[in-house]
Design a protein around this motif. Structure first.
Motif, PDB file in Angstrom:
ATOM      1  N   CYS A  16       0.838  -1.201   0.000  1.00 45.48           N
ATOM      2  CA  CYS A  16       0.000   0.000   0.000  1.00 45.48           C
ATOM      3  C   CYS A  16       0.873   1.251   0.000  1.00 45.48           C
ATOM      4  N   TYR A  49     -11.858  -6.450   0.113  1.00 42.66           N
ATOM      5  CA  TYR A  49     -10.562  -6.031  -0.414  1.00 42.66           C
ATOM      6  C   TYR A  49      -9.364  -6.606   0.325  1.00 42.66           C
ATOM      7  N   ILE A  53      -5.743  -5.612  -1.742  1.00 46.46           N
ATOM      8  CA  ILE A  53      -5.123  -4.293  -1.562  1.00 46.46           C
ATOM      9  C   ILE A  53      -3.653  -4.319  -1.923  1.00 46.46           C
ATOM     10  N   PRO A  54      -3.205  -3.180  -2.406  1.00 47.04           N
ATOM     11  CA  PRO A  54      -3.888  -1.914  -2.631  1.00 47.04           C
ATOM     12  C   PRO A  54      -4.719  -1.909  -3.915  1.00 47.04           C
TER      13      PRO A  54
END
Length: 79
Positions: A16, A49, A53-54
């Motif tokens: 992320c 999610y 992720i991201p």
């Protein structure tokens, strides 16, 4: 002007952080508006999610771009 977007991720996720590094130059250079969404704030978003992720999501169409992506892919995604 590029659409508003959401970058879905969570704290402590190094992927992320890498995605944020890809997206942030577009915020400054292209006036892209990005809302950072922590999926840990909702059980529903963790379920949707947690393994993806991201994810960069367009606010206008809901279209999503899953990691991995680079600056060129993000630019094309925003067209």
């Amino acid at each position: 002007m590029p659409p508003e977007c959401q970058l879905l991720g969570t704290l402590g996720c190094h992927l992320c952080e890498l995605a944020e590094d890809v997206v942030m130059p577009l915020v400054y250079d292209c006036e892209l508006m990005v809302e950072l969404i922590d999926i840990a704030d909702s059980e529903e978003t963790v379920e949707a999610y947690g393994l993806r992720i991201p994810v960069l999501r367009r606010g206008d169409t809901g279209q999503e771009l899953d990691w991995p992506f680079d600056t060129e892919q993000v630019a094309n995604f925003l067209l």
